[in-house]
Design a protein around this motif. Structure first.
Motif, PDB file in Angstrom:
ATOM      1  N   PRO A 150      -0.119  -5.058  -8.743  1.00  0.00           N
ATOM      2  CA  PRO A 150      -0.343  -3.626  -8.957  1.00  0.00           C
ATOM      3  C   PRO A 150      -1.422  -3.330  -9.998  1.00  0.00           C
ATOM      4  O   PRO A 150      -2.072  -2.283  -9.922  1.00  0.00           O
ATOM      5  CB  PRO A 150       1.013  -3.102  -9.422  1.00  0.00           C
ATOM      6  CG  PRO A 150       1.996  -4.077  -8.878  1.00  0.00           C
ATOM      7  CD  PRO A 150       1.292  -5.412  -8.914  1.00  0.00           C
ATOM      8  N   ARG A 200       0.838  -1.204   0.000  1.00  0.00           N
ATOM      9  CA  ARG A 200       0.000   0.000   0.000  1.00  0.00           C
ATOM     10  C   ARG A 200       0.873   1.256   0.000  1.00  0.00           C
ATOM     11  O   ARG A 200       0.606   2.205  -0.742  1.00  0.00           O
ATOM     12  CB  ARG A 200      -0.925  -0.020   1.215  1.00  0.00           C
ATOM     13  CG  ARG A 200      -1.940   1.088   1.232  1.00  0.00           C
ATOM     14  CD  ARG A 200      -2.874   0.950   2.447  1.00  0.00           C
ATOM     15  NE  ARG A 200      -3.990   1.843   2.357  1.00  0.00           N
ATOM     16  CZ  ARG A 200      -3.957   3.128   2.665  1.00  0.00           C
ATOM     17  NH1 ARG A 200      -2.840   3.679   3.086  1.00  0.00           N
ATOM     18  NH2 ARG A 200      -5.044   3.880   2.548  1.00  0.00           N
ATOM     19  N   ARG A 215       2.099   6.322  -6.258  1.00  0.00           N
ATOM     20  CA  ARG A 215       2.013   6.024  -7.688  1.00  0.00           C
ATOM     21  C   ARG A 215       0.618   6.331  -8.244  1.00  0.00           C
ATOM     22  O   ARG A 215       0.474   6.814  -9.371  1.00  0.00           O
ATOM     23  CB  ARG A 215       2.358   4.552  -7.888  1.00  0.00           C
ATOM     24  CG  ARG A 215       2.417   4.125  -9.327  1.00  0.00           C
ATOM     25  CD  ARG A 215       2.891   2.690  -9.406  1.00  0.00           C
ATOM     26  NE  ARG A 215       2.857   2.244 -10.784  1.00  0.00           N
ATOM     27  CZ  ARG A 215       3.114   1.029 -11.174  1.00  0.00           C
ATOM     28  NH1 ARG A 215       3.428   0.109 -10.283  1.00  0.00           N
ATOM     29  NH2 ARG A 215       3.064   0.702 -12.435  1.00  0.00           N
ATOM     30  N   LEU A 216      -0.420   6.055  -7.457  1.00  0.00           N
ATOM     31  CA  LEU A 216      -1.791   6.228  -7.914  1.00  0.00           C
ATOM     32  C   LEU A 216      -2.395   7.592  -7.576  1.00  0.00           C
ATOM     33  O   LEU A 216      -3.297   8.060  -8.266  1.00  0.00           O
ATOM     34  CB  LEU A 216      -2.680   5.119  -7.333  1.00  0.00           C
ATOM     35  CG  LEU A 216      -2.347   3.704  -7.781  1.00  0.00           C
ATOM     36  CD1 LEU A 216      -3.188   2.699  -7.009  1.00  0.00           C
ATOM     37  CD2 LEU A 216      -2.565   3.553  -9.277  1.00  0.00           C
ATOM     38  N   TRP A 243      -2.832   5.347 -16.670  1.00  0.00           N
ATOM     39  CA  TRP A 243      -2.076   4.636 -15.639  1.00  0.00           C
ATOM     40  C   TRP A 243      -1.135   3.638 -16.275  1.00  0.00           C
ATOM     41  O   TRP A 243      -1.506   2.906 -17.193  1.00  0.00           O
ATOM     42  CB  TRP A 243      -3.038   3.911 -14.714  1.00  0.00           C
ATOM     43  CG  TRP A 243      -2.406   3.393 -13.490  1.00  0.00           C
ATOM     44  CD1 TRP A 243      -2.076   4.086 -12.387  1.00  0.00           C
ATOM     45  CD2 TRP A 243      -1.991   2.051 -13.250  1.00  0.00           C
ATOM     46  NE1 TRP A 243      -1.519   3.273 -11.459  1.00  0.00           N
ATOM     47  CE2 TRP A 243      -1.438   2.016 -11.956  1.00  0.00           C
ATOM     48  CE3 TRP A 243      -2.031   0.880 -13.976  1.00  0.00           C
ATOM     49  CZ2 TRP A 243      -0.941   0.867 -11.399  1.00  0.00           C
ATOM     50  CZ3 TRP A 243      -1.530  -0.258 -13.406  1.00  0.00           C
ATOM     51  CH2 TRP A 243      -0.998  -0.257 -12.132  1.00  0.00           C
ATOM     52  N   ARG A 278       3.794   1.606  -1.246  1.00  0.00           N
ATOM     53  CA  ARG A 278       4.390   1.770  -2.584  1.00  0.00           C
ATOM     54  C   ARG A 278       3.363   2.272  -3.595  1.00  0.00           C
ATOM     55  O   ARG A 278       3.681   3.045  -4.490  1.00  0.00           O
ATOM     56  CB  ARG A 278       4.964   0.439  -3.086  1.00  0.00           C
ATOM     57  CG  ARG A 278       6.264   0.040  -2.465  1.00  0.00           C
ATOM     58  CD  ARG A 278       6.930  -1.113  -3.201  1.00  0.00           C
ATOM     59  NE  ARG A 278       6.051  -2.227  -3.526  1.00  0.00           N
ATOM     60  CZ  ARG A 278       5.794  -3.269  -2.732  1.00  0.00           C
ATOM     61  NH1 ARG A 278       6.360  -3.333  -1.543  1.00  0.00           N
ATOM     62  NH2 ARG A 278       4.998  -4.229  -3.136  1.00  0.00           N
ATOM     63  N   MET A 279       2.131   1.814  -3.474  1.00  0.00           N
ATOM     64  CA  MET A 279       1.114   2.137  -4.479  1.00  0.00           C
ATOM     65  C   MET A 279       0.486   3.516  -4.296  1.00  0.00           C
ATOM     66  O   MET A 279       0.131   4.160  -5.285  1.00  0.00           O
ATOM     67  CB  MET A 279       0.016   1.068  -4.474  1.00  0.00           C
ATOM     68  CG  MET A 279       0.487  -0.317  -4.890  1.00  0.00           C
ATOM     69  SD  MET A 279       1.358  -0.363  -6.491  1.00  0.00           S
ATOM     70  CE  MET A 279       0.071   0.165  -7.597  1.00  0.00           C
ATOM     71  N   LEU A 286      -7.250   1.986  -0.964  1.00  0.00           N
ATOM     72  CA  LEU A 286      -6.676   1.192  -2.047  1.00  0.00           C
ATOM     73  C   LEU A 286      -7.621   0.010  -2.263  1.00  0.00           C
ATOM     74  O   LEU A 286      -7.805  -0.816  -1.382  1.00  0.00           O
ATOM     75  CB  LEU A 286      -5.271   0.723  -1.671  1.00  0.00           C
ATOM     76  CG  LEU A 286      -4.428   0.143  -2.797  1.00  0.00           C
ATOM     77  CD1 LEU A 286      -4.217   1.164  -3.907  1.00  0.00           C
ATOM     78  CD2 LEU A 286      -3.081  -0.309  -2.267  1.00  0.00           C
TER      79      LEU A 286
END
Length: 99
Positions: free
Chosen positions: A65, A21, A27-28, A98, A23-24, A49
């Motif tokens: 991912p 989570r 990015r998102l 994305w 890491r994401m 998430l």
């Protein structure tokens, strides 16, 4: 809140999930909410998430991912708890740009 099986509950409390989570989120986050398409407010912390394909349908994709998207907490609640109001974002459930 719907009951989650023991293995699912343990997963969401695991170091593995928390690291994924962490890491994401960065990015998102720049893409805004994948459900309503509104941007996130600076400093907004109540983000969810979301697994596009639920864990109960495909446990193997829990850390994939390409199987997660970032939603406002309210959008996540609507999507998760009101199946009649679910709507896809696009064919794969991710923002168009994305990567």
């Amino acid at each position: 809140m719907k009951y989650r099986g023991d293995h699912t509950q343990k997963f969401y409390q695991s170091r593995e999930w928390r690291a994924f989570r962490a890491r994401m989120l960065p990015r998102l986050r720049p893409h805004g909410c994948a459900y309503c398409r509104r941007p996130f407010e600076p400093g907004e912390r109540h983000l969810q998430l979301d697994h596009i394909q639920p864990l109960k349908e495909n446990w193997a994709r829990r850390l994939d991912p390409s199987n997660v998207r970032l939603l406002h907490i309210g959008c996540h609640t609507e999507r998760t708890h009101r199946p009649d109001r679910r709507r896809p974002v696009n064919n794969d459930g991710l923002p168009d740009d994305w990567v």
